[in-house]
Design an enzyme around this catalytic site. Structure first.
Site, PDB file in Angstrom:
ATOM      1  N   TYR A 442       0.825  -1.214   0.000  1.00  0.00           N
ATOM      2  CA  TYR A 442       0.000   0.000   0.000  1.00  0.00           C
ATOM      3  C   TYR A 442       0.859   1.265   0.000  1.00  0.00           C
ATOM      4  O   TYR A 442       1.850   1.359   0.725  1.00  0.00           O
ATOM      5  CB  TYR A 442      -0.860   0.053   1.268  1.00  0.00           C
ATOM      6  N   GLU A 443       0.423   2.252  -0.773  1.00  0.00           N
ATOM      7  CA  GLU A 443       1.054   3.585  -0.796  1.00  0.00           C
ATOM      8  C   GLU A 443       2.559   3.509  -1.070  1.00  0.00           C
ATOM      9  O   GLU A 443       3.331   4.316  -0.560  1.00  0.00           O
ATOM     10  CB  GLU A 443       0.796   4.333   0.527  1.00  0.00           C
ATOM     11  N   GLY A 444       2.949   2.553  -1.887  1.00  0.00           N
ATOM     12  CA  GLY A 444       4.361   2.403  -2.234  1.00  0.00           C
ATOM     13  C   GLY A 444       4.997   1.240  -1.502  1.00  0.00           C
ATOM     14  O   GLY A 444       4.900   1.129  -0.279  1.00  0.00           O
TER      15      GLY A 444
END
Length: 591
Positions: A442-444
């Site tokens: 998630y988110e990178g």
């Protein structure tokens, strides 16, 4: 079936005894009323909601999953999710930290982080629905017009609507410069958006009356790459003149993903077919606006790692206490029983202490980072605010990347404590292992967090955040240099802080000679930094115990865990330092 008890005592200890949150918050602008009594009361209510409403839906929600109706192209959440969201909204939780001008309660971000942990431990899948709304609110507040804030922000803060982040596409992954979704000018300043977005958490559901999508797309005159991205508001239902949801917009869930974990969260493929939207912020500046959401989301994902680790730790500890199996190596400890419990085994204690060290250390790190967001937003002078901003930027990749990776270890160790029983679905612990896998993505991914830490926060920004943090560690070590109780911690911590600065400087010089050295060192540099960061908070823990009013057993457990961390976990820095120094030459090309 797993159980959950909100760790309020440890949250209070971290907030008030270690971090001095009451003193820090009440000195900020508008913080006079943010006393310990108020924060305690909010934590109590959040813990009750998590234990009594959210936690019972966790296992059943995972088993049932979300339902997708092809005919209507709509998603239905598992049984109990809608009622839980109703109670969440009615309790004002959706607007806990939002400004009063939009209907929020304007409470501190650090309190929001603490309550978010409780909700995520209760049911991580469920918590993703309101979590995306928080990010959307931040983007709307900072980049929206007054009209947009009134139309979209207030209903989200009230919990009537939810929000999403619509970033990536099938061909793009994390490279947002490859986005193809287009936005054509329409009537009355609106735009028609066409394209497909994937991996959209809470893209469609039955919890709220409307869903506000913040969408990255390209205008017709957009330059190539990431410099040509704009951000748009596209709601599930178009708005009537009075702001109420009206006609259905042409944005639909094309499918929901079938996932190894977080099955109660609807991860959607979203199709935009000339969906009506409005521009938010400036043309071609959408990526910068979206990062407003991204940084807050990265911290929240770090909290997900803590939340899963906490629940896994609680259940594996209870299991080890109750499970009777074999005898202690030195002889029976419970001769009146058919076998000793698992706690008599040193390796079981190692697994449990590892979990506790990571859980409680991560909690301090995340709350410390969240406290910087409050200082950044409401500090009393610009110097104070600027320093907090730089500290926060430096800590975000550690808080997200390291804490989520440590959650993999915590949930794995919990499964090991259970043994074969952990592999059985009915016992519940295997769900934590599955759910934890997504949070490192998630988110990178972790690699992206590592590159952000070393490439941007250290090299591009000249390591200003690291300098602040090392200065803080140095001041702590100097303050307690003569304290005999802290000698086992201050000495090693001070030496490692010095080494951290020297290693960073040498690495920067190597990267300047060969940019490939950055990628070769980044992952190990992230872990190396994370272990020293947690060591600092464990040293602060021991220092805080002297004046804490916690019970003797609580204090002894803290001392034991701090000693365990320094003796058995912190030496991992040696391995990561060696890997950093090995350099790019040890990573040959692969045919």
């Amino acid at each position: 079936m797993t159980h959950y008890k909100a760790p309020l005592d440890d949250q209070r200890f971290a907030l008030f005894d270690v971090l001095g949150a009451e003193s820090a918050l009440t000195r900020l602008q508008g913080g006079e009323g943010h006393t310990r009594d108020l924060l305690d009361a909010v934590l109590e209510e959040a813990g009750r909601l998590s234990e009594q409403v959210l936690a019972p839906t966790n296992g059943p929600g995972d088993e049932e999953g979300c339902h997708y109706d092809k005919a209507s192209r709509t998603v239905t959440t598992p049984k109990g999710f809608k009622e839980a969201f109703k109670q969440f909204a009615e309790g004002g939780w959706a607007g806990l930290t939002m400004a009063e001008a939009f209907g929020g309660q304007a409470l501190p971000s650090v309190l929001g982080t603490a309550t978010t942990e409780l909700f995520q431990s209760g049911n991580l899948s469920w918590s993703l629905y309101p979590l995306l709304s928080e990010g959307a609110c931040h983007a709307l507040e900072l980049h929206g017009t007054d009209e947009q804030k009134h139309s979209y922000l207030k209903p989200i803060v009230a919990g009537r609507w939810t929000g999403t982040m619509c970033l990536t596409e099938p061909q793009a992954g994390s490279d947002l410069g490859l986005l193809k979704t287009r936005a054509e000018p329409g009537a009355n300043g609106s735009y028609k958006l066409t394209g497909t977005k994937i991996f959209i958490s809470a893209g469609d559901h039955d919890l709220a009356e409307n869903i506000v999508h913040l969408v990255l797309a390209r205008l017709p005159d957009a330059p190539a790459g990431s410099r040509g991205i704009s951000m748009f508001i596209v709601s599930k239902f178009k708005l009537n003149a009075d702001g109420s949801p009206g006609e259905r917009n042409n944005v639909y869930a094309g499918a929901i993903e079938h996932k190894m974990g977080i099955r109660g969260s609807a991860t959607c493929v979203m199709n935009f077919d000339e969906a009506e939207g409005v521009l938010i912020g400036q043309p071609h500046k959408g990526l910068a606006a979206m990062f407003t959401m991204m940084n807050a989301a990265r911290l929240a994902v770090g909290v997900q790692g803590l939340a899963l680790s906490e629940r896994a730790w609680q259940n594996s500890l209870n299991y080890a206490r109750e499970r009777l199996q074999s005898r202690a190596l030195s002889g029976a400890k419970y001769p009146d029983k058919p076998a000793d419990n698992l706690l008599v085994q040193p390796d079981v204690r190692r697994m449990l202490l590892t979990q506790r060290a990571f859980v409680e250390g991560s909690r301090m790190l995340l709350l410390y980072a969240a406290l910087q967001t409050d200082i950044e937003a409401r500090g009393t002078d610009e110097t104070q605010q600027h320093k907090a901003s730089e500290l926060l930027a430096f800590l975000i990749p550690i808080a997200k990347g390291v804490v989520t990776e440590l959650a993999q270890e915590c949930t794995k160790e919990a499964l090991q404590v259970y043994g074969g029983h952990g592999f059985i679905v009915e016992n519940g612990v295997e769900q934590f292992v599955r759910d934890a896998r997504i949070i490192t993505l998630y988110e990178g991914t972790t690699g992206i967090q590592a590159a952000d830490l070393l490439g941007r926060k250290i090299l591009q920004l000249k390591g200003v955040g690291l300098q602040h943090f090392l200065g803080e560690i140095g001041a702590f070590c100097k303050q307690h240099a003569a304290d005999q109780t802290l000698q086992p911690y201050v000495g090693p911590l001070g030496a490692l802080a010095k080494e951290w600065g020297e290693l960073t400087l040498k690495l920067a010089q190597r990267v300047q000679s060969n940019p490939e050295e950055l990628g070769a060192a980044a992952n190990d540099y992230l872990y190396y930094s994370g272990y020293i960061t947690l060591a600092y908070f464990w040293a602060r823990t021991v220092a805080a115990l002297e004046h804490s009013s916690q019970q003797p057993a609580f204090k002894q457990a803290k001392r034991d865990t701090a000693a365990f961390y320094f003796a058995r976990i912190l030496p991992r820095t040696y391995m990561h330092k060696a890997a950093i120094e090995a350099g790019i030459d040890t990573l040959p090309a692969i045919a």
